[in-house]
Design a protein around this motif. Sequence first.
Motif, PDB file in Angstrom:
ATOM      1  N   THR A 139     -13.045 -30.583 -47.123  1.00 44.99           N
ATOM      2  CA  THR A 139     -14.038 -30.488 -46.046  1.00 44.99           C
ATOM      3  C   THR A 139     -15.136 -29.505 -46.419  1.00 44.99           C
ATOM      4  O   THR A 139     -16.333 -29.791 -46.250  1.00 44.99           O
ATOM      5  CB  THR A 139     -13.354 -30.056 -44.731  1.00 44.99           C
ATOM      6  OG1 THR A 139     -12.380 -31.036 -44.379  1.00 44.99           O
ATOM      7  CG2 THR A 139     -14.358 -29.917 -43.597  1.00 44.99           C
ATOM      8  N   PHE A 140     -14.746 -28.354 -46.919  1.00 38.91           N
ATOM      9  CA  PHE A 140     -15.709 -27.328 -47.326  1.00 38.91           C
ATOM     10  C   PHE A 140     -16.638 -27.853 -48.417  1.00 38.91           C
ATOM     11  O   PHE A 140     -17.857 -27.678 -48.366  1.00 38.91           O
ATOM     12  CB  PHE A 140     -14.958 -26.081 -47.810  1.00 38.91           C
ATOM     13  CG  PHE A 140     -15.852 -24.957 -48.218  1.00 38.91           C
ATOM     14  CD1 PHE A 140     -16.542 -24.214 -47.266  1.00 38.91           C
ATOM     15  CD2 PHE A 140     -16.012 -24.634 -49.557  1.00 38.91           C
ATOM     16  CE1 PHE A 140     -17.373 -23.177 -47.640  1.00 38.91           C
ATOM     17  CE2 PHE A 140     -16.837 -23.602 -49.948  1.00 38.91           C
ATOM     18  CZ  PHE A 140     -17.526 -22.863 -48.984  1.00 38.91           C
ATOM     19  N   GLN A 141     -16.070 -28.538 -49.417  1.00 39.34           N
ATOM     20  CA  GLN A 141     -16.880 -29.088 -50.503  1.00 39.34           C
ATOM     21  C   GLN A 141     -17.842 -30.154 -49.993  1.00 39.34           C
ATOM     22  O   GLN A 141     -19.004 -30.199 -50.388  1.00 39.34           O
ATOM     23  CB  GLN A 141     -15.982 -29.670 -51.592  1.00 39.34           C
ATOM     24  CG  GLN A 141     -16.747 -30.207 -52.783  1.00 39.34           C
ATOM     25  CD  GLN A 141     -15.832 -30.756 -53.856  1.00 39.34           C
ATOM     26  OE1 GLN A 141     -14.611 -30.778 -53.698  1.00 39.34           O
ATOM     27  NE2 GLN A 141     -16.410 -31.196 -54.951  1.00 39.34           N
ATOM     28  N   ASN A 144     -20.715 -28.563 -48.159  1.00 42.24           N
ATOM     29  CA  ASN A 144     -21.647 -27.953 -49.110  1.00 42.24           C
ATOM     30  C   ASN A 144     -22.510 -28.986 -49.822  1.00 42.24           C
ATOM     31  O   ASN A 144     -23.582 -28.652 -50.318  1.00 42.24           O
ATOM     32  CB  ASN A 144     -20.887 -27.117 -50.147  1.00 42.24           C
ATOM     33  CG  ASN A 144     -20.431 -25.799 -49.574  1.00 42.24           C
ATOM     34  OD1 ASN A 144     -20.931 -25.338 -48.554  1.00 42.24           O
ATOM     35  ND2 ASN A 144     -19.454 -25.186 -50.236  1.00 42.24           N
ATOM     36  N   ASN A 145     -22.027 -30.228 -49.884  1.00 40.35           N
ATOM     37  CA  ASN A 145     -22.804 -31.310 -50.489  1.00 40.35           C
ATOM     38  C   ASN A 145     -23.720 -31.995 -49.483  1.00 40.35           C
ATOM     39  O   ASN A 145     -24.311 -33.023 -49.791  1.00 40.35           O
ATOM     40  CB  ASN A 145     -21.876 -32.338 -51.138  1.00 40.35           C
ATOM     41  CG  ASN A 145     -21.180 -31.786 -52.357  1.00 40.35           C
ATOM     42  OD1 ASN A 145     -21.666 -30.856 -53.000  1.00 40.35           O
ATOM     43  ND2 ASN A 145     -20.032 -32.356 -52.694  1.00 40.35           N
ATOM     44  N   GLY A 146     -23.818 -31.447 -48.280  1.00 38.04           N
ATOM     45  CA  GLY A 146     -24.752 -31.963 -47.279  1.00 38.04           C
ATOM     46  C   GLY A 146     -24.225 -33.071 -46.395  1.00 38.04           C
ATOM     47  O   GLY A 146     -24.978 -33.697 -45.657  1.00 38.04           O
ATOM     48  N   VAL A 150     -18.515 -34.026 -39.111  1.00 41.97           N
ATOM     49  CA  VAL A 150     -17.423 -34.943 -38.759  1.00 41.97           C
ATOM     50  C   VAL A 150     -17.002 -35.758 -39.977  1.00 41.97           C
ATOM     51  O   VAL A 150     -15.809 -35.923 -40.243  1.00 41.97           O
ATOM     52  CB  VAL A 150     -17.837 -35.866 -37.588  1.00 41.97           C
ATOM     53  CG1 VAL A 150     -16.784 -36.934 -37.336  1.00 41.97           C
ATOM     54  CG2 VAL A 150     -18.069 -35.059 -36.329  1.00 41.97           C
ATOM     55  N   GLU A 151     -17.973 -36.251 -40.739  1.00 48.58           N
ATOM     56  CA  GLU A 151     -17.652 -37.017 -41.939  1.00 48.58           C
ATOM     57  C   GLU A 151     -16.961 -36.140 -42.982  1.00 48.58           C
ATOM     58  O   GLU A 151     -16.042 -36.578 -43.676  1.00 48.58           O
ATOM     59  CB  GLU A 151     -18.912 -37.660 -42.537  1.00 48.58           C
ATOM     60  CG  GLU A 151     -19.467 -38.825 -41.738  1.00 48.58           C
ATOM     61  CD  GLU A 151     -20.263 -38.384 -40.510  1.00 48.58           C
ATOM     62  OE1 GLU A 151     -20.627 -37.192 -40.426  1.00 48.58           O
ATOM     63  OE2 GLU A 151     -20.505 -39.226 -39.635  1.00 48.58           O
ATOM     64  N   ALA A 152     -17.415 -34.890 -43.106  1.00 52.40           N
ATOM     65  CA  ALA A 152     -16.791 -33.959 -44.050  1.00 52.40           C
ATOM     66  C   ALA A 152     -15.340 -33.679 -43.651  1.00 52.40           C
ATOM     67  O   ALA A 152     -14.436 -33.666 -44.492  1.00 52.40           O
ATOM     68  CB  ALA A 152     -17.585 -32.663 -44.123  1.00 52.40           C
ATOM     69  N   LEU A 153     -15.135 -33.462 -42.369  1.00 53.40           N
ATOM     70  CA  LEU A 153     -13.781 -33.213 -41.867  1.00 53.40           C
ATOM     71  C   LEU A 153     -12.893 -34.435 -42.090  1.00 53.40           C
ATOM     72  O   LEU A 153     -11.746 -34.314 -42.521  1.00 53.40           O
ATOM     73  CB  LEU A 153     -13.856 -32.848 -40.387  1.00 53.40           C
ATOM     74  CG  LEU A 153     -12.621 -32.274 -39.726  1.00 53.40           C
ATOM     75  CD1 LEU A 153     -12.172 -30.998 -40.428  1.00 53.40           C
ATOM     76  CD2 LEU A 153     -12.914 -31.972 -38.258  1.00 53.40           C
ATOM     77  N   ASN A 154     -13.442 -35.607 -41.846  1.00 53.35           N
ATOM     78  CA  ASN A 154     -12.683 -36.841 -42.050  1.00 53.35           C
ATOM     79  C   ASN A 154     -12.325 -37.029 -43.523  1.00 53.35           C
ATOM     80  O   ASN A 154     -11.226 -37.468 -43.845  1.00 53.35           O
ATOM     81  CB  ASN A 154     -13.472 -38.042 -41.524  1.00 53.35           C
ATOM     82  CG  ASN A 154     -12.577 -39.232 -41.237  1.00 53.35           C
ATOM     83  OD1 ASN A 154     -11.440 -39.077 -40.807  1.00 53.35           O
ATOM     84  ND2 ASN A 154     -13.101 -40.420 -41.465  1.00 53.35           N
TER      85      ASN A 154
END
Length: 195
Positions: A139-141, A144-146, A150-154
Amino acid sequence: MVLPESLQQIQGYGAFESGLALLPMTAAIMILMIGASSRLISRLSVKTSMVAGLGLLAVAMLLFAATPSSSTTFVTHVLLASLVAAAGMSLAYIPVLTAAVSHARKEESGLASGIVNTSYQIGSALGLAIMVAVASAQTFQAENNGIGSVEALNSGFHLAFIGAAAIAGLAAILALAAIKRASVSSQKEAAMAAG
């Protein structure tokens, strides 16, 4: 614990709704463990039941990993995967316990059962910690990639589910390769001692 968090943070379920969504899985585990596991073990074998259960568990984790971050339906994305997971857990747990106590002496069967249950609890806690660490790092990565939050968490949850699927699949392969087929009578005796 990862699944309820996923339902709440990605799908927008409340804590109560998340609990209700997982109720069919819990009921299925109870029914299958009490009613079907011992019969399946006696018909198939400890090894076949364990491999099938671990395989189903891997499939369920992959189904959870395919859940989109929006426009999901309960039946398609939660119920189906959770029922497959319930079948997998039910088919795998009793055979694991049976395999663990089948070669123990009668007076040591309680000790063997206790060691398996303790290992299960420690393994569950360790597995959860690893899944949470993997999900958090992903999620963190992604953030950081923009990628949106919600999509990052998923994507973090997806990677955790894929990791869990890989572990279940590897366990199925190891069980297939390492467990020798016991006689039906020794399997029945071990099942009686385990349960």
